[in-house]
Scaffold this motif. Structure first.
Motif, PDB file in Angstrom:
ATOM      1  N   UNK A  94       0.819  -1.204   0.000  1.00 26.27           N
ATOM      2  CA  UNK A  94       0.000   0.000   0.000  1.00 26.27           C
ATOM      3  C   UNK A  94       0.853   1.254   0.000  1.00 26.27           C
ATOM      4  N   UNK A  95       0.664   2.095  -1.002  1.00 29.32           N
ATOM      5  CA  UNK A  95       1.346   3.389  -1.082  1.00 29.32           C
ATOM      6  C   UNK A  95       0.421   4.371  -1.784  1.00 29.32           C
ATOM      7  N   UNK A  96       0.661   5.650  -1.570  1.00 25.44           N
ATOM      8  CA  UNK A  96      -0.152   6.639  -2.267  1.00 25.44           C
ATOM      9  C   UNK A  96       0.082   6.575  -3.773  1.00 25.44           C
ATOM     10  N   UNK A  97       1.335   6.396  -4.170  1.00 27.65           N
ATOM     11  CA  UNK A  97       1.677   6.308  -5.587  1.00 27.65           C
ATOM     12  C   UNK A  97       2.862   5.356  -5.775  1.00 27.65           C
ATOM     13  N   UNK A  98       3.115   4.969  -7.002  1.00 32.95           N
ATOM     14  CA  UNK A  98       4.215   4.130  -7.503  1.00 32.95           C
ATOM     15  C   UNK A  98       4.021   2.649  -7.169  1.00 32.95           C
ATOM     16  N   UNK A  99       4.740   1.817  -7.922  1.00 36.37           N
ATOM     17  CA  UNK A  99       4.787   0.381  -7.656  1.00 36.37           C
ATOM     18  C   UNK A  99       6.183  -0.018  -7.191  1.00 36.37           C
ATOM     19  N   UNK A 100       6.923   0.911  -6.651  1.00 35.35           N
ATOM     20  CA  UNK A 100       8.318   0.663  -6.292  1.00 35.35           C
ATOM     21  C   UNK A 100       8.480  -0.528  -5.353  1.00 35.35           C
ATOM     22  N   UNK A 101       7.695  -0.560  -4.287  1.00 31.61           N
ATOM     23  CA  UNK A 101       7.855  -1.636  -3.304  1.00 31.61           C
ATOM     24  C   UNK A 101       7.414  -2.981  -3.869  1.00 31.61           C
ATOM     25  N   UNK A 102       6.316  -2.985  -4.616  1.00 31.72           N
ATOM     26  CA  UNK A 102       5.858  -4.240  -5.216  1.00 31.72           C
ATOM     27  C   UNK A 102       6.895  -4.787  -6.190  1.00 31.72           C
ATOM     28  N   UNK A 103       7.542  -3.901  -6.924  1.00 25.69           N
ATOM     29  CA  UNK A 103       8.568  -4.346  -7.870  1.00 25.69           C
ATOM     30  C   UNK A 103       9.747  -4.974  -7.141  1.00 25.69           C
ATOM     31  N   UNK A 104      10.098  -4.444  -5.985  1.00 30.71           N
ATOM     32  CA  UNK A 104      11.188  -5.036  -5.199  1.00 30.71           C
ATOM     33  C   UNK A 104      10.835  -6.454  -4.762  1.00 30.71           C
ATOM     34  N   UNK A 105       9.579  -6.664  -4.387  1.00 32.94           N
ATOM     35  CA  UNK A 105       9.144  -7.994  -3.953  1.00 32.94           C
ATOM     36  C   UNK A 105       9.069  -8.953  -5.141  1.00 32.94           C
ATOM     37  N   UNK A 106       8.520  -8.491  -6.249  1.00 31.21           N
ATOM     38  CA  UNK A 106       8.408  -9.348  -7.440  1.00 31.21           C
ATOM     39  C   UNK A 106       9.775  -9.772  -7.948  1.00 31.21           C
ATOM     40  N   UNK A 107      10.770  -8.918  -7.767  1.00 24.54           N
ATOM     41  CA  UNK A 107      12.125  -9.243  -8.220  1.00 24.54           C
ATOM     42  C   UNK A 107      12.679 -10.471  -7.506  1.00 24.54           C
ATOM     43  N   UNK A 108      12.075 -10.823  -6.365  1.00 27.58           N
ATOM     44  CA  UNK A 108      12.500 -12.005  -5.616  1.00 27.58           C
ATOM     45  C   UNK A 108      11.649 -13.225  -5.953  1.00 27.58           C
ATOM     46  N   UNK A 109      10.783 -13.092  -6.955  1.00 32.64           N
ATOM     47  CA  UNK A 109       9.966 -14.213  -7.386  1.00 32.64           C
ATOM     48  C   UNK A 109       8.730 -14.450  -6.546  1.00 32.64           C
ATOM     49  N   UNK A 110       8.313 -13.440  -5.805  1.00 33.11           N
ATOM     50  CA  UNK A 110       7.152 -13.560  -4.918  1.00 33.11           C
ATOM     51  C   UNK A 110       6.013 -12.708  -5.474  1.00 33.11           C
ATOM     52  N   UNK A 111       4.784 -13.241  -5.502  1.00 28.25           N
ATOM     53  CA  UNK A 111       3.664 -12.433  -6.001  1.00 28.25           C
ATOM     54  C   UNK A 111       3.404 -11.229  -5.100  1.00 28.25           C
ATOM     55  N   UNK A 112       3.217 -10.079  -5.731  1.00 22.22           N
ATOM     56  CA  UNK A 112       2.954  -8.845  -4.991  1.00 22.22           C
ATOM     57  C   UNK A 112       1.942  -8.013  -5.759  1.00 22.22           C
ATOM     58  N   UNK A 113       0.938  -7.535  -5.048  1.00 21.97           N
ATOM     59  CA  UNK A 113      -0.089  -6.675  -5.628  1.00 21.97           C
ATOM     60  C   UNK A 113       0.066  -5.288  -5.030  1.00 21.97           C
ATOM     61  N   UNK A 114       0.202  -4.293  -5.884  1.00 23.17           N
ATOM     62  CA  UNK A 114       0.346  -2.915  -5.416  1.00 23.17           C
ATOM     63  C   UNK A 114      -1.013  -2.230  -5.380  1.00 23.17           C
ATOM     64  N   UNK A 115      -1.340  -1.645  -4.239  1.00 17.08           N
ATOM     65  CA  UNK A 115      -2.511  -0.785  -4.115  1.00 17.08           C
ATOM     66  C   UNK A 115      -2.007   0.648  -4.040  1.00 17.08           C
ATOM     67  N   UNK A 116      -2.407   1.480  -4.985  1.00 14.86           N
ATOM     68  CA  UNK A 116      -2.082   2.904  -4.913  1.00 14.86           C
ATOM     69  C   UNK A 116      -3.334   3.629  -4.447  1.00 14.86           C
ATOM     70  N   UNK A 117      -3.226   4.291  -3.318  1.00 19.93           N
ATOM     71  CA  UNK A 117      -4.407   4.824  -2.642  1.00 19.93           C
ATOM     72  C   UNK A 117      -4.738   6.259  -3.018  1.00 19.93           C
ATOM     73  N   UNK A 118      -3.880   6.914  -3.800  1.00 21.17           N
ATOM     74  CA  UNK A 118      -4.148   8.308  -4.138  1.00 21.17           C
ATOM     75  C   UNK A 118      -3.927   9.201  -2.934  1.00 21.17           C
ATOM     76  N   UNK A 119      -5.012   9.721  -2.354  1.00 21.64           N
ATOM     77  CA  UNK A 119      -4.892  10.580  -1.180  1.00 21.64           C
ATOM     78  C   UNK A 119      -5.226   9.852   0.121  1.00 21.64           C
ATOM     79  N   UNK A 120      -5.623   8.595   0.037  1.00 21.09           N
ATOM     80  CA  UNK A 120      -5.995   7.866   1.254  1.00 21.09           C
ATOM     81  C   UNK A 120      -4.748   7.483   2.039  1.00 21.09           C
TER      82      UNK A 120
END
Length: 268
Positions: A94-120
């Motif tokens: 969960x982040x307001x923007x970007x898929x940076x963290x999800x990409x770090x997890x996927x790079x290790x071969x683990x499924x990751x879903x990024x939620x971008x919350x906007x202003x939440x």
């Protein structure tokens, strides 16, 4: 601030949404406080539905909460590298923007879903439910939900998870549990992270941080660790193995969601 949960309502402006206040009603004519109460009620309903999903598929769901930059993603990377072959892991980021963290997890071969919350400023149960459609729950032992970096609002929202893990990095100050009681009362486990920096930071007292937690009447476990020092993570890995086994045995687990946090979102 969040446009949906009401956290932008403060003691100084709450009179605006109460009876006879300038913003008592929404533009659609509904009572503002009733709208906020309804949102929280619907969140709890969806959270229960999410938890049923997890339990049906034998998934342990952990909610990671902290301020930004406390090392949540680094801890997940170290955990995946160490026990990813032993336990099947997936991550919701969960982040307001970007898929940076999800990409770090996927790079290790683990499924990751990024939620971008906007202003939440926090995840909610509906966001997590939508993310679950992108995961094969039958192939997951642990689902880590990395919440938006925020030491206030995430503590008040049940996502359907089982356990709250709250991180406090040694760079933040040992008084954070005292300053942010809603968050740290919600902790089922507190991790003191970036402990490798204790060698150069002489103003963080781990005993004092734990004392502040106990002063909140919270008996949660406390671990001191560093993602950069694998030997410090063994206690964390053992704890994960233990709670996975407990979940598999059918032990009931519910997070310490804070009702007083909800009060902050719905003025009395």
């Amino acid at each position: 601030m969040c446009d949906t949960c009401g956290c932008s309502i403060t003691p100084a402006n709450a009179h605006l949404v109460k009876a006879h206040g300038k913003l008592e009603h929404t533009s659609e004519g509904r009572a503002s406080i009733e709208v906020l109460a309804g949102l929280l009620h619907e969140n709890d309903h969806q959270a229960g539905h999410n938890r049923e999903h997890f339990e049906r598929h034998g998934v342990l769901a952990l909610n990671l909460m902290s301020s930004p930059g406390s090392g949540k993603t680094a801890l997940l990377e170290a955990t995946i590298k160490a026990i990813g072959d032993e336990l099947k892991i997936a991550v919701v980021e969960g982040d307001l923007e970007t898929e940076n963290d999800a990409e770090r997890i996927r790079a290790l071969g683990v499924p990751a879903v990024q939620i971008t919350t906007g202003q939440a400023c926090h995840l909610d149960a509906h966001m997590v439910h939508d993310a679950l459609h992108n995961l094969d729950l039958d192939d997951i032992d642990i689902l880590f939900i990395e919440n938006v970096g925020n030491l206030v609002c995430p503590a008040s929202f049940d996502l359907g998870h089982h356990i709250n893990v709250t991180l406090l990095s040694v760079t933040e100050g040992d008084d954070k549990p005292a300053k942010y009681p809603v968050m740290f009362r919600a902790a089922d486990l507190m991790l003191l992270t970036k402990s490798d920096l204790l060698d150069v930071l002489d103003d963080f007292d781990t005993a004092k941080a734990e004392r502040h937690l106990r002063e909140l009447a919270n008996p949660a476990g406390v671990m001191t660790l560093s993602a950069r020092r694998p030997e410090s993570l063994e206690t964390w890995f053992d704890w994960l193995r233990k709670v996975v086994a407990a979940r598999r045995s059918g032990e009931e687990m519910n997070p310490r969601v804070q009702p007083d946090g909800a009060v902050l979102h719905i003025p009395g």
